[in-house]
Design a protein around this motif. Sequence first.
Motif, PDB file in Angstrom:
ATOM      1  N   ILE A 221       0.862  -1.183   0.000  1.00  0.00           N
ATOM      2  CA  ILE A 221       0.000   0.000   0.000  1.00  0.00           C
ATOM      3  C   ILE A 221       0.895   1.230   0.000  1.00  0.00           C
ATOM      4  CG2 ILE A 221      -0.179   0.073   2.532  1.00  0.00           C
ATOM      5  CD1 ILE A 221      -3.100   1.043   2.120  1.00  0.00           C
ATOM      6  N   VAL A 222       0.476   2.283  -0.706  1.00  0.00           N
ATOM      7  CA  VAL A 222       1.272   3.507  -0.778  1.00  0.00           C
ATOM      8  C   VAL A 222       0.428   4.704  -0.375  1.00  0.00           C
ATOM      9  CG1 VAL A 222       2.720   2.599  -2.634  1.00  0.00           C
ATOM     10  CG2 VAL A 222       0.713   3.989  -3.197  1.00  0.00           C
ATOM     11  N   ASP A 223       1.128   5.771   0.038  1.00  0.00           N
ATOM     12  CA  ASP A 223       0.487   7.048   0.298  1.00  0.00           C
ATOM     13  C   ASP A 223       0.955   8.024  -0.766  1.00  0.00           C
ATOM     14  OD1 ASP A 223      -0.933   9.126   1.769  1.00  0.00           O
ATOM     15  OD2 ASP A 223       1.068   9.885   2.238  1.00  0.00           O
ATOM     16  N   ARG A 224       0.018   8.518  -1.549  1.00  0.00           N
ATOM     17  CA  ARG A 224       0.333   9.484  -2.603  1.00  0.00           C
ATOM     18  C   ARG A 224      -0.346  10.803  -2.236  1.00  0.00           C
ATOM     19  NH1 ARG A 224      -1.611   6.853  -7.082  1.00  0.00           N
ATOM     20  NH2 ARG A 224       0.310   5.644  -7.161  1.00  0.00           N
ATOM     21  N   PRO A 225       0.401  11.770  -1.702  1.00  0.00           N
ATOM     22  CA  PRO A 225      -0.205  13.033  -1.260  1.00  0.00           C
ATOM     23  C   PRO A 225      -0.938  13.748  -2.389  1.00  0.00           C
ATOM     24  CG  PRO A 225       2.030  12.832  -0.416  1.00  0.00           C
ATOM     25  CD  PRO A 225       1.841  11.728  -1.418  1.00  0.00           C
TER      26      PRO A 225
END
Length: 358
Positions: A221-225
């Motif tokens: 899972i990634v966090d893409r601002p």
Amino acid sequence: MKRWRIAGINFDHMHMGDLLQMVADHPAAEIVGICDKAPDRMSPARQKLNIPADRIYTDYRRCVEQSKPDVVILCPATARHADWVERIAPLGVHVLMEKPFAASLKDADRMIAAMKSSGKQLAINWPLRWYPTHVTTKRLIDEGAIGEVTEVHYYDGNRGPMRHLADKQEVSEAEASHRKQESWFYRRSEGGGSLQDYLGYGVTLGTWFHSGRAPIDVTCIVDRPIGLEVDEHSVTVARYDRGLSKFETRWGAFTDPWTHQPQPKCGFVIVGAAGTISSYDYEKTIRLQTRENPQGIELPIDTLQPPNRNPIEYFLSRLEQDRPTDGPISPAMCRIGQLIVDAAAKSAEERRTVSLVA
């Protein structure tokens, strides 16, 4: 040892300056040429290392044909790694590519095929490979200090790639914000993002610690601002036939690990059947826990000896002996790492667990 002629081509990645410094410091190597289509990007290295004007090029083919290097160091944007190897390989030189391996397994295989056809060696440099803490950890694993490895836990990154230049020279937050808008590090098409930048470190050295084993499947899972097209934070869980390993990448850590270790600390924690090791970047000791010492003991790190202190002296030593590279520098082990990175990227995009297919 012969006198090795080395050229540095493409300055997309700021690590080119660090690698050229290693060449300058090597007693049997010399910088015979540097090349980039944008001359100003070469200026810091040219000035610091006193590279003569007649060794500065803007055309890669002319650079190789006129300077006649034995080895070319490449530091292009991740998405251009395969293109650059395919350009350079036919010119008959060995290639040291700065991390990561490639933007995809398909590109990695293009690189391997191009270098195989040339009859020259390809090496991929992961700077973490040369950290004494991690080298000491691998030695202890190989000596059986913690038994068979069952888990690798990795957290690494920094405040972000725009907060520093070559030699870890810091830039202001305002300047970093300005550079962020123009940098390939923040372009998806160029292979940007913390996952592409840092996951390869963790899973390639993780494969080293796992003695070359690959996982069964991967979940990421990634966090893409908002406002960015790439991630600044990713968490990957890899399931092996003997347990789970976790690999976390972070742009935006509270501090840079080479100045002050952030929390969580950057580095690895390795769990084995008979003990554990904590191995953090830049630290002077590692912590070993065994059944004989369940409370844990601090051990001093190994002092690295030539030719195993940095990628330049290691690669040149292997070439001198006509021996292939091994461990995380070798294309074979890096390919396993690339399999995991590809699976993680697909998992994050499709929001599902992805099986590894070789």
